[in-house]
Design a protein around this motif. Structure first.
Motif, PDB file in Angstrom:
ATOM      1  N   THR A 290       1.051  -1.206   0.078  1.00 52.70           N
ATOM      2  CA  THR A 290       0.536  -0.107   0.107  1.00 52.70           C
ATOM      3  C   THR A 290       1.091   1.091   0.525  1.00 52.70           C
ATOM      4  O   THR A 290       1.892   1.365   0.147  1.00 52.70           O
ATOM      5  CB  THR A 290      -0.998  -0.270   1.330  1.00 52.70           C
ATOM      6  OG1 THR A 290       0.008   0.270   2.284  1.00 52.70           O
ATOM      7  CG2 THR A 290      -1.747  -1.207   1.268  1.00 52.70           C
ATOM      8  N   VAL A 291      -0.008   1.996  -0.550  1.00 53.64           N
ATOM      9  CA  VAL A 291       0.864   3.940  -0.109  1.00 53.64           C
ATOM     10  C   VAL A 291      -0.539   4.207   1.102  1.00 53.64           C
ATOM     11  O   VAL A 291      -1.136   3.729  -0.085  1.00 53.64           O
ATOM     12  CB  VAL A 291       0.697   4.191  -1.444  1.00 53.64           C
ATOM     13  CG1 VAL A 291       1.945   6.267  -1.207  1.00 53.64           C
ATOM     14  CG2 VAL A 291       2.184   3.163  -2.319  1.00 53.64           C
ATOM     15  N   ARG A 292       0.430   5.041   1.596  1.00 56.72           N
ATOM     16  CA  ARG A 292      -0.674   5.920   2.248  1.00 56.72           C
ATOM     17  C   ARG A 292      -0.151   7.474   1.362  1.00 56.72           C
ATOM     18  O   ARG A 292       0.722   8.169   2.347  1.00 56.72           O
ATOM     19  CB  ARG A 292      -0.544   5.841   3.729  1.00 56.72           C
ATOM     20  CG  ARG A 292      -1.674   6.484   4.577  1.00 56.72           C
ATOM     21  CD  ARG A 292      -1.078   4.991   5.864  1.00 56.72           C
ATOM     22  NE  ARG A 292       0.058   5.284   6.826  1.00 56.72           N
ATOM     23  CZ  ARG A 292      -0.603   6.911   7.776  1.00 56.72           C
ATOM     24  NH1 ARG A 292      -1.246   6.904   7.828  1.00 56.72           N
ATOM     25  NH2 ARG A 292       1.085   6.824   7.807  1.00 56.72           N
ATOM     26  N   GLY A 293      -1.135   8.359   1.480  1.00 55.09           N
ATOM     27  CA  GLY A 293      -1.256   9.943   1.407  1.00 55.09           C
ATOM     28  C   GLY A 293      -2.598  10.728   2.161  1.00 55.09           C
ATOM     29  O   GLY A 293      -3.169  10.324   2.488  1.00 55.09           O
ATOM     30  N   GLN A 294      -1.985  12.431   2.244  1.00 57.40           N
ATOM     31  CA  GLN A 294      -2.558  12.960   2.433  1.00 57.40           C
ATOM     32  C   GLN A 294      -2.333  14.453   2.120  1.00 57.40           C
ATOM     33  O   GLN A 294      -1.375  15.189   1.575  1.00 57.40           O
ATOM     34  CB  GLN A 294      -2.132  13.189   4.499  1.00 57.40           C
ATOM     35  CG  GLN A 294      -2.842  14.370   5.033  1.00 57.40           C
ATOM     36  CD  GLN A 294      -2.967  14.365   6.421  1.00 57.40           C
ATOM     37  OE1 GLN A 294      -2.144  15.593   6.822  1.00 57.40           O
ATOM     38  NE2 GLN A 294      -3.821  13.452   7.294  1.00 57.40           N
ATOM     39  N   TYR A 295      -3.339  15.142   1.324  1.00 55.66           N
ATOM     40  CA  TYR A 295      -3.589  16.220   1.022  1.00 55.66           C
ATOM     41  C   TYR A 295      -2.778  17.492   1.460  1.00 55.66           C
ATOM     42  O   TYR A 295      -3.175  17.300   2.831  1.00 55.66           O
ATOM     43  CB  TYR A 295      -4.053  16.832  -0.564  1.00 55.66           C
ATOM     44  CG  TYR A 295      -5.388  17.145  -0.040  1.00 55.66           C
ATOM     45  CD1 TYR A 295      -5.795  18.220   0.595  1.00 55.66           C
ATOM     46  CD2 TYR A 295      -6.992  16.015   0.479  1.00 55.66           C
ATOM     47  CE1 TYR A 295      -7.054  18.851   1.895  1.00 55.66           C
ATOM     48  CE2 TYR A 295      -7.981  16.635   1.435  1.00 55.66           C
ATOM     49  CZ  TYR A 295      -8.086  17.756   1.750  1.00 55.66           C
ATOM     50  OH  TYR A 295      -9.062  17.980   2.327  1.00 55.66           O
ATOM     51  N   ALA A 296      -1.795  18.188   0.870  1.00 53.42           N
ATOM     52  CA  ALA A 296      -1.305  19.366   1.699  1.00 53.42           C
ATOM     53  C   ALA A 296      -2.501  20.374   2.029  1.00 53.42           C
ATOM     54  O   ALA A 296      -3.689  20.866   1.346  1.00 53.42           O
ATOM     55  CB  ALA A 296      -0.431  19.961   0.708  1.00 53.42           C
TER      56      ALA A 296
END
Ligand code: NDP
Length: 485
Positions: A290-296
């Motif tokens: 998986t990859v886990r991201g959050q928008y700035a």
């Protein structure tokens, strides 16, 4: 007559009722699928409204959001006069007893046969069990043929345990065939077209397997952030908001075996087999899969903790352990605040086994890719190679393009809720999620959620709004020697 129903909405003062449910009923009425005399609507909520103010609010929603405009279709007054507001507290049994009396009086006044109720739960999800228990104890769930029916909005539980609990409460008062769990993606024409495309054409099915498919990618991207829904989103995050439901549902339709017929049981049984065959990802494996991201800027959104680790973007690689799909990777990707709102599936086929053209043309040959565009620009596109015109031998990929709006008369495809509401009224649960589907989906997602909350989680990768997600998402798929299509 005979098909008449009373549509009872809990949480009727909210966004969903105004923006989706009532505009969908209006469009269905205007197109002749639902004569106004076949439905009465009762709105249940706490807000201080009376019939007139409630109807006015709903009319604003119809004006702003309905596919068919009120200038084109003059039937609103016919619908409006059959709308009633019932003010009450969700936890107060008296409010349900009053509701029962109200429903009886509507049946009598509008000549609707007894007990043909559709209870639509459009409240925040933590109220679902309260409403169901009170419906049960007030006697409103007494069975009359295939009624009453109950409709549950997403999210259905927060994890496997809560989903099982909710199913148990539902099954105390309703049989499975009376329960309609909404995943509005399944109401989209383009999603239903996946079945027609796969099983109504002879030429694709023979190549729809591990012998010909290199990988399949599914993207559900949203351009907007979380808006005013921080309370919900902070608890859910992208895995629970998008993967557990929409993405896994799309996956089942793209990968299931041909059902023996078009009945709800045959179709849902095949979907369940896929959910059972998805290889589980243990919490400790989340780093690899998986990859886990959050928008700035997410942490500055209203209602969001400044230290929030909630993921607004995710990538998930999974495998389906069955005869057809063994070894084929599926890359699922979803995020908020991305470049544009789009949902599509890309099927990349394996390269030709031998390139007979001279060495210098090797790089000119591209893979065949089939794009199934769910929204917007709904359509199907197939990429293949052709010879460029001219004296020299040059090869180029081109795209054969079918776009719904070019071929059919619709400018705007019917909203998913139109189709779903009509199916609920007609008693067809095919496009709704069965209890075993929901539980299997949570069984797969729960360990990944646990992985993301633990020490072995992939680090939170930040991305700029308006992008296609963090760089880590590209790196992730590149590690497999592939790229996003
Ligand atoms: P809202 O937040 O607008 O809530 C609906 C109604 O629930 C409110 O008008 C309110 O009515 C009542 N309510 C009761 N308790 C609370 C509370 N603690 N906080 C807020 N409202 C409360 O929700 P939506 O209409 O957007 O959504 C309803 C359901 O549908 C939710 O489960 C949501 O997840 C789901 N859903 C919504 C979608 C959408 O597009 N809006 C899309 C997909 C799913 P009152 O105070 O008058 O009783």
């Amino acid at each position: 007559m005979g098909e008449r129903v009373i549509f009872v909405i809990f949480g009727a003062s909210g966004d969903l009722t105004k923006r989706k449910l009532v505009p969908a009923i209006f469009s269905l009425t205007c197109e002749g699928f639902l004569p106004p005399e076949d439905i009465a609507i009762v709105g249940f909520a706490r807000t201080d409204l009376d019939n007139d103010s409630f109807r006015r609010e709903l009319f604003k929603g119809v004006e702003n959001y309905s596919r068919i405009s009120t200038a084109q279709c003059r039937l609103w007054p016919n619908i409006s006069e059959r709308i009633v507001y019932h003010r009450g507290d969700y936890g107060d049994i008296k409010a349900y007893e009053e509701l029962k009396n109200l429903l009886n009086s509507i049946e009598e006044k509008l000549d609707i046969p007894g007990g043909r109720y559709i209870f639509y739960l459009a409240t925040p999800p933590d109220l679902y069990s309260t409403v169901i228990e009170h419906l049960g104890s007030s006697g409103l769930t007494r069975k009359m043929g295939s009624f009453p029916r109950i409709v549950i909005e997403k999210p259905f539980g927060y994890n496997l345990k809560s989903a099982i609990e909710l199913n148990n409460i539902l099954h105390k008062y309703f049989r499975e065939e009376q329960i309609y769990r909404i995943d509005h993606y399944l109401g989209k024409d383009t999603v239903q077209d996946l079945l027609v495309f796969r099983f109504g054409n002879a030429i694709f099915e023979p190549v729809w397997n591990r012998n010909y498919v290199d990988n399949i990618q599914m993207t559900v991207a949203e351009s907007e952030g979380i808006g005013t829904r921080a309370g919900y989103y902070e608890k859910a995050g992208v895995l629970k908001d998008m993967f557990q439901n929409h993405l896994l549902q799309l996956l089942t339709l793209v990968t299931m075996e041909p059902p023996i017929d078009f009945s709800e049981k045959s179709i849902r049984d095949e979907k369940v087999k896929i959910l059972r065959a998805i290889r589980s990802i243990e919490p400790s494996q989340s780093y690899n899969y998986t990859v886990r991201g959050q928008y700035a800027g997410y942490r500055e959104e209203r209602g969001v903790s400044p230290h929030s680790n909630t993921a607004t973007f995710g990538v998930l690689k999974l495998y389906i352990d069955n005869w057809r799909w063994q070894g084929v990777p599926f890359y699922l990707r979803s995020g908020k605040r991305m470049k544009e709102k789009m949902t599509y599936i890309a099927v990349r086929f394996k390269d030709v086994p031998h390139i007979m053209f001279p060495y210098k043309f090797r790089d000119q040959i591209s893979s065949n890719i089939l794009y199934l565009w769910i929204q917007p620009n709904e359509g199907i596109r197939l990429q293949f190679n052709v010879k460029r015109p001219g004296m020299e031998m040059n090869i180029s990929p081109v795209i054969m393009d079918f776009t719904y709006s070019d071929v059919f008369e619709y400018k705007v495809l019917p909203d998913a809720y139109e189709r779903l509401i009509l199916d609920i009224i007609n008693g067809d649960p095919t496009l709704f999620t069965r209890n075993d589907e929901i539980e299997l989906a949570w069984r797969f997602i729960d360990p990944i959620v646990e992985g993301w909350e633990g020490k072995e989680s992939p680090p939170l990768a930040f991305y700029e709004g308006g992008s296609l997600g963090p760089k880590e998402s590209d790196d992730f798929i590149l590690r497999d020697g592939r790229n996003w299509l």
